[in-house]
Design an enzyme around this catalytic site. Structure first.
Site, mmCIF file in Angstrom:
data_model
loop_
_atom_site.group_PDB
_atom_site.id
_atom_site.type_symbol
_atom_site.label_atom_id
_atom_site.label_comp_id
_atom_site.label_asym_id
_atom_site.label_seq_id
_atom_site.Cartn_x
_atom_site.Cartn_y
_atom_site.Cartn_z
ATOM 1 N N CYS A 73 34.075 46.919 84.335
ATOM 2 C CA CYS A 73 34.968 45.879 84.849
ATOM 3 C C CYS A 73 34.177 44.753 85.502
ATOM 4 O O CYS A 73 33.267 45.013 86.307
ATOM 5 C CB CYS A 73 35.941 46.477 85.866
ATOM 6 S SG CYS A 73 37.073 45.260 86.585
ATOM 7 N N CYS A 79 35.607 44.099 94.214
ATOM 8 C CA CYS A 79 36.946 44.686 94.357
ATOM 9 C C CYS A 79 36.843 46.072 94.978
ATOM 10 O O CYS A 79 35.982 46.867 94.606
ATOM 11 C CB CYS A 79 37.611 44.763 92.985
ATOM 12 S SG CYS A 79 39.210 45.612 92.978
ATOM 13 N N CYS A 82 38.052 50.305 92.870
ATOM 14 C CA CYS A 82 37.269 51.373 92.236
ATOM 15 C C CYS A 82 35.966 51.575 92.995
ATOM 16 O O CYS A 82 35.353 50.614 93.468
ATOM 17 C CB CYS A 82 36.951 51.035 90.781
ATOM 18 S SG CYS A 82 38.393 51.052 89.686
ATOM 19 N N CYS A 157 42.450 44.462 85.138
ATOM 20 C CA CYS A 157 42.298 45.730 85.858
ATOM 21 C C CYS A 157 42.291 46.835 84.821
ATOM 22 O O CYS A 157 43.288 47.036 84.114
ATOM 23 C CB CYS A 157 43.429 45.936 86.859
ATOM 24 S SG CYS A 157 43.323 47.514 87.739
ATOM 25 N N GLN A 262 54.385 59.632 90.912
ATOM 26 C CA GLN A 262 52.997 59.941 90.584
ATOM 27 C C GLN A 262 52.409 58.738 89.847
ATOM 28 O O GLN A 262 53.067 58.109 89.028
ATOM 29 C CB GLN A 262 52.916 61.189 89.717
ATOM 30 C CG GLN A 262 53.390 62.457 90.401
ATOM 31 C CD GLN A 262 52.486 62.910 91.542
ATOM 32 O OE1 GLN A 262 51.332 62.496 91.641
ATOM 33 N NE2 GLN A 262 53.005 63.768 92.408
ATOM 34 N N ASP A 357 54.601 69.950 97.446
ATOM 35 C CA ASP A 357 53.751 68.790 97.181
ATOM 36 C C ASP A 357 53.830 67.832 98.367
ATOM 37 O O ASP A 357 54.441 66.761 98.281
ATOM 38 C CB ASP A 357 54.218 68.108 95.888
ATOM 39 C CG ASP A 357 53.394 66.873 95.538
ATOM 40 O OD1 ASP A 357 52.263 66.748 96.053
ATOM 41 O OD2 ASP A 357 53.889 66.036 94.766
ATOM 42 N N CYS A 383 47.208 65.821 97.395
ATOM 43 C CA CYS A 383 46.315 64.678 97.232
ATOM 44 C C CYS A 383 45.215 64.699 98.284
ATOM 45 O O CYS A 383 44.511 63.705 98.473
ATOM 46 C CB CYS A 383 47.104 63.372 97.315
ATOM 47 S SG CYS A 383 47.988 63.142 98.873
#
Length: 425
Positions: A73, A79, A82, A157, A262, A357, A383
């Site tokens: 990218c 940015c 990531c 993106c 999700q 969850d 998560c």
């Protein structure tokens, strides 16, 4: 972990990166045995960095890791979206598995760590884009910069669904309608649905008055030009051409504005598969912290389900979807705060399988009730490996066995780790 205060006198140093830390930064050896955290570096690389306190900014990779790859990218590095585009996927997956293993070990737990389930580029169906004023009334749109509140404007993106990327020019025009007040810092939460993009706007200053009529008209016209399904501001409807809906199992669910989904359908499908495998042969199941019913609705194709979550609008949307879907077993849905009022072991009586969850903070009180239940199987989806491991310890101490854990790389090229853990008596 709180970072040490930085000095005002950065120093140029050369040193080896020893490992990649839990937040994704390379960790190198500093003076007097201290540590230096350097983003965009990999284990066993020798680097040159500008160092202030325990933070370093990479200047040059002197000796590169064999796992280093060319970032695909053009925005990578500036940015903040990531963290790992410079790292081979194999290296990232091994690291993520190690992070899960280490989190479990801190709670004295060991189990089989299965292969990482990956998601491809272009899979993210929801993103949060930040808007700031541009020139002559225009808007800049993008993500927050790495280690910065400053905006990195993006033209593409690689993790986002191509339909979001294609809409970026129009979303900039839309964002300009919400920059009327100098204190406004709009965030456009964009979700891909079956009927088009659904955009929820937050961060608009409204204490000094509502959004002016001309700005509302401007926003609605931009939404129409973009052919959005829906546009809302803080949950208030601004424009709607069609009701947005998403498919969850056999059901068509109309999500409330800003509802949790999700991030990648492929990751959701893997989690659903684990739940469906667990309920085979069961008589009844529970889905706690159920949201829109990502797991409750698919499980209801096989068994009656008790579902609970604090998000009342999402619960209502799930119930309406279930009522419209033929062939489902009974779905009993409750709106309740599972942190303050967890579903008790008595209420879970008769549930052979329990899925939970929770958000990043975990669900400790609910885990205690699950541990005391008479269920035969539990599927934990998380998560946050740290809070998952803490909650898992509660179940293991009550006689459960953690059979296996599967890391899920739902957030490609990030340090974020999701997982599926399966427990049995």
């Amino acid at each position: 972990m709180r970072r040490k205060k930085t000095s005002s006198n950065p120093q140029i140093r050369e040193f080896e990166i020893l490992e990649v830390g839990a937040r994704g930064d390379g960790v190198g050896g500093g003076h007097a045995g201290g540590r230096v955290y350097v983003p965009l570096t990999l284990a066993h690389e020798r680097v040159s960095a500008s160092v202030e306190g325990d933070r370093g900014e990479l200047l040059e990779v002197l000796t590169a890791s064999p796992e280093r790859v060319l970032p695909p990218c053009p925005h990578f590095g500036a940015c903040g979206g990531c963290a790992f585009q410079h790292w081979s996927l194999e290296g990232q997956f091994a690291w993520k598995s190690d992070q899960v293993r280490a989190a479990l070990a801190r709670e004295g737990l060991e189990t089989d760590i299965r292969a990482v389930i990956s998601t491809p580029p272009g899979a993210r169906r929801r993103v949060a884009l930040h808007a700031r004023p541009g020139r002559e009334g225009s808007a800049r749109l993008g993500f927050k910069g790495r280690r910065s509140w400053a905006l990195t404007e993006i033209e593409t993106c690689l993790v986002a669904d191509p339909r979001i990327v294609a809409a970026l020019p129009g979303l900039r025009i839309l964002a300009s309608a919400f920059l009327d007040h100098p204190k406004s810092a709009p965030t456009l939460k964009v979700t891909v649905t079956e009927t088009g993009l659904d955009v929820e706007v937050t961060g608009v200053e409204r204490k000094s008055g509502d959004l002016p009529v001309d700005r509302r008209v401007q926003a609605a016209e931009a939404a129409a030009e973009l052919d959005l399904a829906r546009l809302t501001l803080g949950g208030e409807l601004i424009y709607q051409a069609r009701k947005p809906w998403v498919r969850i199992g056999p059901a068509q669910v109309e999500p409330p504005a800003g509802a949790f989904l999700q991030a990648a359908p492929q990751a959701e499908a893997a989690m659903q598969a684990a739940c469906l495998e667990a309920v085979q042969g069961a008589g009844r199941a529970a889905d706690l912290f159920c949201g829109l019913g990502a797991f409750a609705l698919p499980m209801a194709t096989q068994v009656p389900v008790l579902a609970a979550d604090s998000a009342g609008e999402s619960i209502e949307a799930m119930k309406q979807a279930a009522a419209r879907t033929p062939g489902l077993k009974t779905l009993e849905a409750q709106t309740r705060d599972l942190f303050r009022e967890p579903v008790s072991a008595m209420e879970l009586k008769g549930c052979d399988v329990i899925v939970f969850d929770p958000p990043r903070a975990g669900g400790l009180e609910q885990a205690r009730q699950i541990a005391a239940s008479d269920a035969a199987r539990v599927v934990g989806i998380s998560c946050n490996p740290t809070t998952f491991s803490r909650d898992a310890r509660v179940l293991v101490d009550a006689g459960w066995r953690l059979e296996h854990v599967t890391p899920v790389d739902q957030f490609l090229w990030s340090s974020h780790i999701e997982l599926i853990g399966v427990f049995s008596r």
